[in-house]
Design a protein around this motif. Structure first.
Motif, short mmCIF file in Angstrom:
data_model
loop_
_atom_site.label_atom_id
_atom_site.label_comp_id
_atom_site.label_asym_id
_atom_site.label_seq_id
_atom_site.Cartn_x
_atom_site.Cartn_y
_atom_site.Cartn_z
N LYS A 146 0.84 -1.20 0.00
CA LYS A 146 0.00 0.00 0.00
C LYS A 146 0.87 1.25 0.00
N ARG A 147 1.95 1.19 0.79
CA ARG A 147 2.82 2.36 0.86
C ARG A 147 3.54 2.56 -0.48
N TRP A 148 3.91 1.44 -1.10
CA TRP A 148 4.55 1.56 -2.42
C TRP A 148 3.58 2.11 -3.44
N ASP A 149 2.31 1.64 -3.36
CA ASP A 149 1.29 2.14 -4.28
C ASP A 149 1.14 3.65 -4.11
N PHE A 150 1.16 4.05 -2.85
CA PHE A 150 0.98 5.47 -2.54
C PHE A 150 2.11 6.29 -3.17
N LEU A 151 3.33 5.73 -3.02
CA LEU A 151 4.48 6.44 -3.58
C LEU A 151 4.38 6.47 -5.11
N ALA A 152 3.94 5.33 -5.68
CA ALA A 152 3.81 5.26 -7.14
C ALA A 152 2.81 6.29 -7.63
N GLU A 153 1.73 6.47 -6.86
CA GLU A 153 0.74 7.48 -7.23
C GLU A 153 1.37 8.87 -7.21
N ALA A 154 2.19 9.09 -6.17
CA ALA A 154 2.84 10.41 -6.07
C ALA A 154 3.77 10.62 -7.26
N VAL A 155 4.45 9.57 -7.68
CA VAL A 155 5.35 9.68 -8.83
C VAL A 155 4.53 10.00 -10.08
N ASP A 156 3.39 9.27 -10.22
CA ASP A 156 2.54 9.49 -11.40
C ASP A 156 1.99 10.90 -11.43
N ALA A 157 1.77 11.43 -10.21
CA ALA A 157 1.13 12.75 -10.14
C ALA A 157 2.06 13.86 -10.58
N MET A 158 3.35 13.57 -10.63
CA MET A 158 4.26 14.65 -11.03
C MET A 158 4.10 14.91 -12.53
N PRO A 159 4.20 16.17 -12.94
CA PRO A 159 3.97 16.51 -14.36
C PRO A 159 4.85 15.69 -15.29
N ILE A 160 6.11 15.52 -14.90
CA ILE A 160 6.99 14.66 -15.68
C ILE A 160 7.56 13.65 -14.71
N LYS A 161 7.30 12.40 -15.00
CA LYS A 161 7.69 11.35 -14.05
C LYS A 161 9.20 11.32 -13.87
N PRO A 162 9.67 11.33 -12.63
CA PRO A 162 11.11 11.19 -12.44
C PRO A 162 11.55 9.76 -12.74
N ILE A 163 12.75 9.66 -13.24
CA ILE A 163 13.32 8.33 -13.50
C ILE A 163 14.17 7.97 -12.29
N VAL A 164 13.94 6.78 -11.73
CA VAL A 164 14.68 6.38 -10.54
C VAL A 164 15.79 5.42 -10.96
N ILE A 165 17.02 5.78 -10.63
CA ILE A 165 18.16 4.94 -10.97
C ILE A 165 18.77 4.44 -9.66
N VAL A 166 18.94 3.12 -9.57
CA VAL A 166 19.50 2.56 -8.35
C VAL A 166 20.92 2.06 -8.64
N ARG A 167 21.86 2.62 -7.93
CA ARG A 167 23.25 2.17 -8.07
C ARG A 167 23.56 1.33 -6.84
N THR A 168 23.88 0.07 -7.06
CA THR A 168 24.17 -0.79 -5.92
C THR A 168 25.67 -0.99 -5.80
N LEU A 169 26.17 -0.72 -4.60
CA LEU A 169 27.60 -0.90 -4.34
C LEU A 169 27.81 -2.34 -3.89
N ASP A 170 28.99 -2.82 -4.14
CA ASP A 170 29.28 -4.21 -3.77
C ASP A 170 29.46 -4.34 -2.27
N VAL A 171 29.04 -5.46 -1.74
CA VAL A 171 29.33 -5.76 -0.33
C VAL A 171 30.12 -7.08 -0.30
N PRO A 172 30.93 -7.24 0.73
CA PRO A 172 31.73 -8.48 0.76
C PRO A 172 30.81 -9.70 0.91
N GLU A 173 31.23 -10.78 0.29
CA GLU A 173 30.41 -11.99 0.41
C GLU A 173 30.53 -12.58 1.80
N LYS A 174 31.72 -12.49 2.35
CA LYS A 174 31.92 -13.04 3.70
C LYS A 174 32.28 -11.91 4.64
#
Lengths: 757, 303
Positions: free
Chosen positions: A211-239
């Motif tokens: 529900k909270r994600w839906d809410f956020l998605a609605e807020a994104v849709d409501a913006m005149p021009i939808k922002p593009i979300v880019i996720v950069r994931t940094l590496d973490v050690p395996e051990k």
């Protein structure tokens, strides 16, 4: 076509301005009695048509000028690609969200992920085009907008990035994206991008909270021009190796200096392989109080360490547990709580009837249970300090707010002003225990309203009923159903093996009918016959507990049982809790603290709060009733804060309080591809595996373009046209040539001789 | 005098006062009484030729030089003046820039009337004969010229009683009058001349043809000359009721001024050609200019 600033379209109303001015001018025409009509008519005959045409042309130009101005200010945006030449990629607003959670401080190869995130952010800013504006959000447990509106000043952006420090706790992704969108909406560029640099730990993504994600998605849709979300994931050690102090519990809710308190620390191994910490230390106000050694903890397992400590002095104390262990993530090796140690817990016992004979007064047993058990004990060694007053003499109790808990022991009724005062006392966090006996006036209790207009006791007093079971000597009784106890204050007595609560006979009791429709009302314990024994009602801040029987021997032999003293203590402690300030708060919550009267001289209006990093912020001291209160809400960083009062002698210490971290942060569970897919369904995510992909993702324009520049050109052209037209018309009308006619004395002085010649 | 009611009488007396003030102030202020004893004005000496009247011999000159000289005097001729006062509706116009009398703005007509009264007063004072004709569409009233002092009262009473009325028809009236006034004299025209300029010039020529001297006092209000209006106005015709034109004055100003300028220019040229003394009087000016012109005219006639 969309409008980035649609409200400006209201400016189209401005089109009517020239027309209105024209009409008003005609309306307000003044009357002139005119003699030289002959000239006027002949002038008009030759000019009339021309004037009309000129006026229409000017009016059209002026109206369209205003209309286009309003249109341009509304910033029309054409989505359908580049219809117009010359709009080579619009500038963009970029929100850089940096994960500032504890896991980002995990050190690998000599530097932490947080440092890498900052470095990448610098790179990203450098790769931006000149018109791009950047805002920065530091995403800890609370998302902090560091640059709340996008700016283009590169130096300032780099400087702000360099100043960032990890907040600790966990990152709240939804909140972070939301805050980033807020910062973007303050920007003026049409293209919006959000770059989230994180270690992809799954804590804080809350993907189950659709529900909270839906809410956020609605807020994104409501913006005149939808922002593009880019996720950069940094590496973490395996051990990685990690132990963390995940929690701390205290055996009692209200702690005094009278007896020891059990402190249970939970230690978990969240890394790979088993670890063997050297020791676990308990420190009180920074001084080591106890040190315990523990055995090895297996991978994924947790252990508890129990300390016993008796506080020497009242007041708030920082209790912290530290694990001495060299692991990869050191930030979670210590956890702290603040315990507000009380000198005394003042209880006011109001008795319905007092008697000079021993054990004949209504409050005698409760008083005994709460007061000094031993006459030889030194004063101050007990926490609870009871005061007894008879109901008839209740006005002698000046202020209820001096007490933490008020007990009504078989009080028939209270005078209306006192009843209202007591209601206010509960609303402000006081505890009220009602133990009605046969004197209790049913109508009074049933009509006693709390400050919110609801029934204060949370239940209706029906009648007094005898127990249904018959025992020796034809005694009728019922018992407390220990198996059905769910009130925390009575949990201690729920175990039959430990105590003899079950053995207590309840011969008579009030039939209480709880107002079950109210959410604030709950049944704490039942009798064997299924009727309520303990009804709890939570008021605005305080709690009201109503028992079905008085705490003397008239209805029950409970006061004679061993369990009576602990029962009374537990109830009183439980009731006293809401009145205590909350010293351990969640991130983002407000710290509210009422300053004890004696600490301030009276004129101070400001104090300071030092956060875990040592930065000081001024806070206002607000008058609250007769006390002064501090409200502090910049609690984004987990750790120990200190409220430093202006005249505090030991200003290094101050009043400590703790913002709690998130124990889950110590587990390095990463987002799976499925998780990404799930998030992607709500908000389209672009993933960048490395810096190259990241810079590529922010390059390139957005489809569509803003056309206000073109409109601005048209406006300029119209403006010039207007000026030219006006000039032309003026020329035509020869306004500048219309110099006054030389007439009579204006030309020269009279020359009578000359004329006559 | 019983024909005059009290108000008109009061008005007349006021007019007389004004006129006297203007004239006396004018004479004493401007000139050193050049016309004192003008009835026996000395002109020149001439040598005696037989046939001359011996009474005219200057015996003093004879005593000094032993020659006969005749003393010549200017012939005393009475100037017959007729003041034509335009009482048409357009003369009702009162501009904000006009001169004030007793705190009230003077309309063109009031201004013209005072002018007429002052001139009349001065003329009578100079022993000249003065007549008055008022007109609008037609000739309203004609008072023949007389030089008796009491005649001034008749003229002033008439002036006081006159109020401006209908449309102007200058040319026709002038033709009529030119036919009517037989004896040569000075025709003083006080008017705004709002009529066809060709017709006006023709009619003026008629006066000249009859050998009249013409003093044309062209009275215009300052507003009519500068057209200083800048916001939408409704111009109401003073001569025809119910006729009005709403317009934006700025759009028409140059056109209007052009027409007025042209009108005045043509009058100037026309008058110059006909040797008519053309004097422009803006209502913001003083009357004395008009008086000076009259006097200049009179002197030229006397020579």
């Amino acid at each position: 076509m969309t409008f980035l600033n649609g409200i400006m379209l209201l400016g189209l109303i401005g089109v009517s301005i020239p027309i209105i001015i024209h009409i008003l001018n005609r309306r307000r025409a003044r009357m002139v009695d005119w003699g030289a009509m002959h000239f006027l008519e002949s002038s008009l005959a030759s000019r009339n048509r021309r004037i009309l045409i000129e006026e229409i042309i000017l009016m059209v130009i002026r109206c369209s000028l205003l209309a286009l101005l309003a249109f341009a200010l509304a910033r029309p945006f054409l989505k359908a690609g580049k219809l117009l030449p010359g709009t080579g990629g619009d500038a963009q607003d970029l929100a850089i969200v940096i994960d500032a959670s504890l896991s980002m401080t995990l050190e690998t190869d000599g530097s932490s992920n947080f440092q890498r995130a900052i470095d990448e952010a610098h790179q990203l800013v450098r790769s931006c085009r000149s018109g791009d504006a950047v805002s920065i959000v530091l995403a800890g447990p609370v998302a902090q907008p560091i640059l709340p509106a996008p700016i283009s000043d590169r130096d300032e952006i780099h400087e702000s990035l360099d100043k960032l420090t990890p907040a600790g706790g966990s990152m709240r992704v939804l909140e972070a994206i939301n805050t980033a969108m807020e910062t973007l909406s303050a920007g003026t560029n049409p293209a919006k991008r959000i770059v989230l640099i994180t270690d992809a730990q799954d804590v804080g993504w809350d993907l189950s909270a659709s529900k909270r994600w839906d809410f956020l998605a609605e807020a994104v849709d409501a913006m005149p021009i939808k922002p593009i979300v880019i996720v950069r994931t940094l590496d973490v050690p395996e051990k990685w190796r990690n132990v963390s102090a995940t929690g701390m519990n205290f055996s009692r809710t209200v702690v005094g200096t009278d007896r020891t308190v059990k402190i249970t620390a939970t230690i978990a191994n969240t890394g790979e392989g088993s670890v063997h910490p050297e020791a676990v230390e308990l420190t009180i106000d920074g001084k080591t109080a106890e040190r315990e050694t523990i055995g090895a903890i297996a991978e994924g397992a947790s252990a508890s360490v129990v300390f016993e400590h008796q506080f020497a002095s009242p007041g708030p104390h920082v209790v912290s547990v530290r694990i001495a262990c060299d692991d990869d993530l050191s930030g979670d090796n210590e956890t702290a709580r603040v315990v507000n140690v009380l000198q005394t817990l003042k209880v006011l016992i109001v008795e319905g009837n007092s008697s000079t004979e021993p054990f004949k007064s209504d409050a005698d047993y409760i008083y005994l249970a709460t007061a000094l058990p031993d006459e030889n004990a030194k004063p101050g060694s007990t926490l609870i300090s009871p005061t007894v007053v008879s109901a008839a003499d209740i006005s002698s109790a000046k202020r209820f707010s001096d007490y933490a808990v008020v007990v009504l022991a078989d009080v028939p009724r209270l005078p209306a002003p006192k009843a209202k005062e007591l209601g206010d006392f509960v609303a402000k966090g006081g505890g009220l225990l009602i133990a009605p006996g046969e004197k209790a006036n049913r109508d009074f209790y049933n009509n006693w309203k709390a400050s919110d207009g609801k029934r204060l006791a949370g239940c209706r007093f029906v009648n007094i009923r005898a127990g249904s079971r018959t025992g020796q000597n034809d005694e009728t009784f019922t018992r407390i159903a220990t198996g059905k106890i769910n009130h925390p204050a009575m949990m201690l007595l729920a175990d039959q093996a430990e105590n003899n609560l079950r053995s207590a006979h309840i011969n008579r009791h009030w039939v209480l009918e709880a107002d079950e429709k109210e959410k604030t009302v709950s049944l704490g314990a039942l009798l064997d016959n299924g009727l309520p024994w303990l009804v709890q009602r939570k008021d605005a801040r305080g709690v009201v507990l109503t028992l079905a029987a008085p705490l003397d021997l008239k209805f029950t032999h409970l006061p004679l049982r061993e369990c009576f003293v602990p029962l009374v203590h537990e109830l009183v402690h439980y009731l006293a809790v809401p009145a205590q300030p909350e010293m351990n708060i969640l991130p983002g919550r407000q710290f509210v603290y009422t300053i004890p009267d004696e600490t301030l001289s009276g004129s101070e209006t400001e104090a300071e709060v030092a956060d875990p990093a040592g930065r000081r912020t001024a806070v206002r001291l607000r008058k609250q009733d007769k006390h002064r209160q501090v409200n502090y809400s910049l609690t984004a960083r987990p750790g120990v804060y200190r409220l430093i009062l202006p005249n505090g002698d030991d200003d290094a210490k101050g009043v400590p309080f703790v913002v709690l971290g998130d124990p889950d942060e110590s587990k390095l569970d990463l987002l799976s591809d499925d998780d990404y897919d799930r998030a992607d369904k709500f908000i389209p995510l672009t993933r960048a595996q490395n810096l190259g992909e990241l810079t590529a993702a922010i390059a390139g324009g957005v489809p569509g373009s803003e056309i206000w520049r073109h409109i601005a050109l048209i406006i300029l052209a119209l403006l010039i046209a207007e000026i030219v037209t006006t000039r032309l018309i003026a020329q035509k009308r020869k306004m500048h040539l219309a110099e006054p006619i030389a007439f009579g004395a204006d030309r020269n002085t009279v020359r009578p001789k000359e004329v006559s010649a | 005098m019983s024909l005059l009611d009290g108000e008109a009488l009061a008005k007349m007396q006021r007019l007389e006062l004004i006129a006297r003030g203007v004239v006396e102030g004018f004479i004493s202020g401007r000139h050193k009484s050049p016309y004192k004893g003008f009835s026996v004005e000395f002109a020149e000496h001439r040598e005696y030729v037989p046939g001359d009247n011996i009474r005219d011999l200057d015996w003093r000159v004879f005593g000094r030089s032993d020659r006969y000289y005749i003393k010549q005097y200017i012939e005393e001729t009475n100037l017959r003046s007729l003041i034509l006062l335009d009482a048409s509706g357009s003369m009702k116009y009162t501009g904000d820039l006009a001169a004030k009398h007793n705190g009230e703005l003077l309309s063109k007509f009031q201004y013209a009337r005072m002018l007429a009264a002052s001139l009349g007063h001065l003329m009578i004072h100079q022993q000249d004969a003065v007549g008055l004709a008022t007109f609008d569409t037609s000739l309203r009233r004609y008072i023949p010229a007389r030089s008796r002092a009491s005649h001034l009262r008749v003229i002033l009473a008439e002036l006081a009683a006159t109020e401006p009325g209908a449309e102007t028809s200058v040319a026709k009236i002038f033709h009529d009058l030119a036919d009517r006034v037989r004896r040569r004299g000075l025709i003083v025209i006080i008017s705004d001349l709002f009529d066809n300029v060709d017709e006006i010039l023709k009619s003026l020529h008629h006066f000249r043809y009859r050998r009249h001297e013409v003093l044309l006092l062209h009275v215009m209000a300052e507003e009519e000359l500068t057209f200083p209006f800048d916001r939408w106005s409704v111009f109401k015709n003073l001569e025809r009721s119910g006729h009005h034109i709403p317009l934006d004055p700025l759009s028409l100003r140059s056109e209007y001024l052009g027409k007025v300028r042209n009108f005045i220019r043509r009058l100037e040229i026309g008058c110059g050609q006909m040797n008519i003394d053309y004097v422009q009087m803006s209502t913001k000016q003083n009357f004395d200019i008009a008086l000076a012109h009259y006097l200049a005219q009179r002197m030229s006639r006397a020579r």
